[in-house]
Design a protein around this motif. Structure first.
Motif, PDB file in Angstrom:
ATOM      1  N   SER A 156       1.157  -1.316  -0.358  1.00  0.00           N
ATOM      2  CA  SER A 156       0.380  -0.056   0.250  1.00  0.00           C
ATOM      3  C   SER A 156       0.699   0.945   0.076  1.00  0.00           C
ATOM      4  CB  SER A 156      -1.015  -0.278   0.862  1.00  0.00           C
ATOM      5  OG  SER A 156      -0.048  -0.103   2.761  1.00  0.00           O
ATOM      6  N   MET A 157       2.322   1.315   0.635  1.00  0.00           N
ATOM      7  CA  MET A 157       3.301   2.674   0.721  1.00  0.00           C
ATOM      8  C   MET A 157       3.507   2.629  -0.554  1.00  0.00           C
ATOM      9  SD  MET A 157       2.443   3.920   3.427  1.00  0.00           S
ATOM     10  CE  MET A 157       1.043   3.115   3.765  1.00  0.00           C
ATOM     11  N   CYS A 158       3.410   1.580  -1.827  1.00  0.00           N
ATOM     12  CA  CYS A 158       4.270   1.654  -2.956  1.00  0.00           C
ATOM     13  C   CYS A 158       3.163   1.771  -4.139  1.00  0.00           C
ATOM     14  CB  CYS A 158       4.359   0.045  -3.330  1.00  0.00           C
ATOM     15  SG  CYS A 158       5.950  -0.982  -2.686  1.00  0.00           S
ATOM     16  N   GLU A 159       2.119   2.151  -3.439  1.00  0.00           N
ATOM     17  CA  GLU A 159       0.818   2.672  -3.991  1.00  0.00           C
ATOM     18  C   GLU A 159       0.964   4.108  -4.169  1.00  0.00           C
ATOM     19  OE1 GLU A 159      -2.835   0.976  -4.665  1.00  0.00           O
ATOM     20  OE2 GLU A 159      -2.850  -0.810  -3.929  1.00  0.00           O
ATOM     21  N   LEU A 160       1.092   4.669  -2.874  1.00  0.00           N
ATOM     22  CA  LEU A 160       0.947   5.726  -2.153  1.00  0.00           C
ATOM     23  C   LEU A 160       2.020   7.145  -3.079  1.00  0.00           C
ATOM     24  CD1 LEU A 160      -0.601   8.170  -0.980  1.00  0.00           C
ATOM     25  CD2 LEU A 160       1.185   7.195   1.522  1.00  0.00           C
ATOM     26  N   ALA A 161       2.872   6.137  -3.039  1.00  0.00           N
ATOM     27  CA  ALA A 161       4.534   6.969  -3.860  1.00  0.00           C
ATOM     28  C   ALA A 161       4.039   7.182  -5.020  1.00  0.00           C
ATOM     29  CB  ALA A 161       4.898   5.721  -3.525  1.00  0.00           C
ATOM     30  N   GLN A 162       3.261   6.207  -5.458  1.00  0.00           N
ATOM     31  CA  GLN A 162       2.612   6.215  -7.506  1.00  0.00           C
ATOM     32  C   GLN A 162       2.062   7.032  -7.008  1.00  0.00           C
ATOM     33  OE1 GLN A 162       1.348   2.315  -7.787  1.00  0.00           O
ATOM     34  NE2 GLN A 162       3.628   1.530  -7.582  1.00  0.00           N
ATOM     35  N   ALA A 163       1.193   7.557  -6.108  1.00  0.00           N
ATOM     36  CA  ALA A 163      -0.515   8.184  -6.485  1.00  0.00           C
ATOM     37  C   ALA A 163      -0.013   9.724  -6.052  1.00  0.00           C
ATOM     38  CB  ALA A 163      -0.874   8.008  -5.198  1.00  0.00           C
ATOM     39  N   TYR A 164       1.385   9.536  -5.268  1.00  0.00           N
ATOM     40  CA  TYR A 164       2.111  11.207  -4.965  1.00  0.00           C
ATOM     41  C   TYR A 164       2.571  11.926  -6.244  1.00  0.00           C
ATOM     42  CZ  TYR A 164       2.498  12.309   0.357  1.00  0.00           C
ATOM     43  OH  TYR A 164       2.085  11.464   1.162  1.00  0.00           O
ATOM     44  N   ALA A 165       3.275  11.012  -6.441  1.00  0.00           N
ATOM     45  CA  ALA A 165       3.378  11.220  -8.372  1.00  0.00           C
ATOM     46  C   ALA A 165       2.862  11.948  -9.477  1.00  0.00           C
ATOM     47  CB  ALA A 165       4.635   9.924  -8.665  1.00  0.00           C
ATOM     48  N   ALA A 166       1.230  11.283  -9.186  1.00  0.00           N
ATOM     49  CA  ALA A 166       0.638  11.088 -10.156  1.00  0.00           C
ATOM     50  C   ALA A 166      -0.428  12.756  -9.960  1.00  0.00           C
ATOM     51  CB  ALA A 166      -0.179   9.998  -9.962  1.00  0.00           C
ATOM     52  N   ARG A 167      -0.193  13.169  -8.770  1.00  0.00           N
ATOM     53  CA  ARG A 167      -0.139  14.168  -8.007  1.00  0.00           C
ATOM     54  C   ARG A 167       0.849  15.731  -8.928  1.00  0.00           C
ATOM     55  NH1 ARG A 167      -3.023  10.399  -6.678  1.00  0.00           N
ATOM     56  NH2 ARG A 167      -5.067  10.519  -6.331  1.00  0.00           N
ATOM     57  N   GLY A 168       1.949  15.350  -8.974  1.00  0.00           N
ATOM     58  CA  GLY A 168       2.669  16.181  -9.486  1.00  0.00           C
ATOM     59  C   GLY A 168       3.467  16.354  -8.474  1.00  0.00           C
ATOM     60  N   VAL A 169       3.928  16.088  -7.706  1.00  0.00           N
ATOM     61  CA  VAL A 169       5.321  16.347  -6.101  1.00  0.00           C
ATOM     62  C   VAL A 169       6.725  15.847  -7.140  1.00  0.00           C
ATOM     63  CG1 VAL A 169       3.264  16.221  -4.670  1.00  0.00           C
ATOM     64  CG2 VAL A 169       5.539  14.009  -5.114  1.00  0.00           C
ATOM     65  N   ASP A 170       7.561  17.301  -6.094  1.00  0.00           N
ATOM     66  CA  ASP A 170       8.884  16.618  -7.152  1.00  0.00           C
ATOM     67  C   ASP A 170       9.549  15.866  -6.302  1.00  0.00           C
ATOM     68  OD1 ASP A 170       8.949  18.709  -9.006  1.00  0.00           O
ATOM     69  OD2 ASP A 170       8.624  20.012  -7.200  1.00  0.00           O
ATOM     70  N   ALA A 171       9.218  15.246  -5.172  1.00  0.00           N
ATOM     71  CA  ALA A 171       9.763  13.983  -4.273  1.00  0.00           C
ATOM     72  C   ALA A 171       8.665  13.267  -3.630  1.00  0.00           C
ATOM     73  CB  ALA A 171      11.036  14.810  -3.662  1.00  0.00           C
ATOM     74  N   VAL A 172       9.075  12.182  -2.679  1.00  0.00           N
ATOM     75  CA  VAL A 172       8.531  11.720  -1.894  1.00  0.00           C
ATOM     76  C   VAL A 172       9.521  11.876  -0.511  1.00  0.00           C
ATOM     77  CG1 VAL A 172       8.037   9.569  -0.695  1.00  0.00           C
ATOM     78  CG2 VAL A 172       7.477   9.952  -3.174  1.00  0.00           C
ATOM     79  N   TYR A 173       9.633  12.391   0.869  1.00  0.00           N
ATOM     80  CA  TYR A 173       9.892  11.851   1.793  1.00  0.00           C
ATOM     81  C   TYR A 173       9.774  10.695   2.426  1.00  0.00           C
ATOM     82  CZ  TYR A 173      11.939  13.949   6.652  1.00  0.00           C
ATOM     83  OH  TYR A 173      12.497  14.264   7.412  1.00  0.00           O
TER      84      TYR A 173
END
Length: 319
Positions: A156-173
């Motif tokens: 599920s955390m992998c899915e959240l990483a992908q969701a962040y990217a899909a919403r345009g963030v530049d990075a994941v912390y």
């Protein structure tokens, strides 16, 4: 340079006009969720003017009933981006991204596998320190149901990483736990924690965003994270808590951009005065140089942090 250009240059070890900076804090409970959280983030970004706009994440893996023994980790079901706690984080991210300064560098917070595995325990009422010792004991005595649940959480955390990217963030912390020497041995960390950290960091990389690895807490063996460096762009840790200096980190995490330099709950950034902040930052930049370095704190700042002192730190970098 725009804020985003400055941070990207720092990540890629290119010259910068000024050392970029990034700070964050947990907002009060009444500003942690919904539109109040959107407003709180935007106000914080405006007041502090940091180069990095970090989106906090208070939407934790929920409790699915008390877990008092290892086999009860079976209560944690398959989790997906469609679950309520994940959807709320996605909506928060969308609303912030719609209104944030488009020239800023944006970053979404993702809690690491160990933190995400103890969040259900905390939310069912178990004290934090008890969750840490419980998880260690559970893995040592009956690992299979715990590791199975950790696998579902990691997915599920992998899915959240992908969701962040899909919403345009530049990075994941990626806020990682587990390197504290008083809990897992090096061998246990490598067997039980590292594979899930690698899985999630791999998902961040595949999402084509930058990854910031934060190694949280005190009494750390930071060398446990060296095997993950191929998946990491920026590293951050508590130089006073670990304890492990910036210079030591630069040597251990060769070729990686370092973020940090200031204590998060003490020292000049917490107490002032502004002249002391200036002196501390000048000393840090003299030690680290202006290439491959981002000014930040050991961890999140206190909720009651004086934001004018954050702004003073940001201004010092640009003076």
């Amino acid at each position: 340079m725009t804020k985003k250009e400055r941070v990207v240059a720092a990540i890629e070890h290119k010259p910068v006009d000024y050392v970029p900076s990034g700070f964050s804090l947990h907002f009060p409970q009444d500003q942690a969720f919904g539109d109040s959280a959107v407003d709180a983030h935007l106000a914080f970004f405006k007041e502090t003017d940091t180069d990095i706009c970090k989106i906090m994440n208070e939407h934790l893996v929920p409790s699915f009933g008390p877990i008092t023994k290892a086999e009860e980790y079976k209560k944690i079901p398959t989790l997906t981006i469609g679950d309520d706690f994940m959807q709320k984080q996605c909506v928060l991210t969308e609303k912030i991204m719609e209104q944030v300064d488009p020239q800023a560098f944006t970053m979404g917070t993702l809690h690491g596998i160990l933190a995400s595995t103890i969040h259900p325990l905390e939310q069912s009422g178990m004290a934090y320190e008890d969750t840490r010792t419980f998880l260690v004991t559970a893995l040592r005595t009956n690992p299979d149901p715990v590791l199975s649940a950790m696998g579902r959480i990691a997915d599920s955390m992998c899915e959240l990483a992908q969701a962040y990217a899909a919403r345009g963030v530049d990075a994941v912390y990626y806020a990682a736990l587990g390197a504290e020497k008083q809990y897992f041995t090096d061998e246990e960390f490598e067997k039980w924690i590292l594979p899930f950290d690698r899985q999630i960091l791999s998902a961040i990389k595949k999402a084509n965003v930058y990854s910031f690895l934060h190694m949280c807490k005190e009494n750390l063996n930071l060398s446990r994270y060296v095997p993950l460096l191929d998946l990491v762009d920026v590293v951050n840790w508590g130089i006073y808590e670990a304890p492990f200096s910036l210079k030591e980190g630069k040597s251990l995490f060769k070729g990686k951009t370092i973020m940090g330099g200031l204590a998060n709950r003490s020292g000049s950034l917490f107490t002032g005065p502004k002249e002391a902040i200036r002196n501390d930052i000048q000393q840090v930049v003299e030690e680290m140089g202006s290439v491959g370095f981002i000014l930040g704190a050991d961890c999140t700042l206190a909720t009651e942090q004086d934001r004018s002192l954050i702004r003073a730190a940001v201004d010092v970098c640009r003076s």
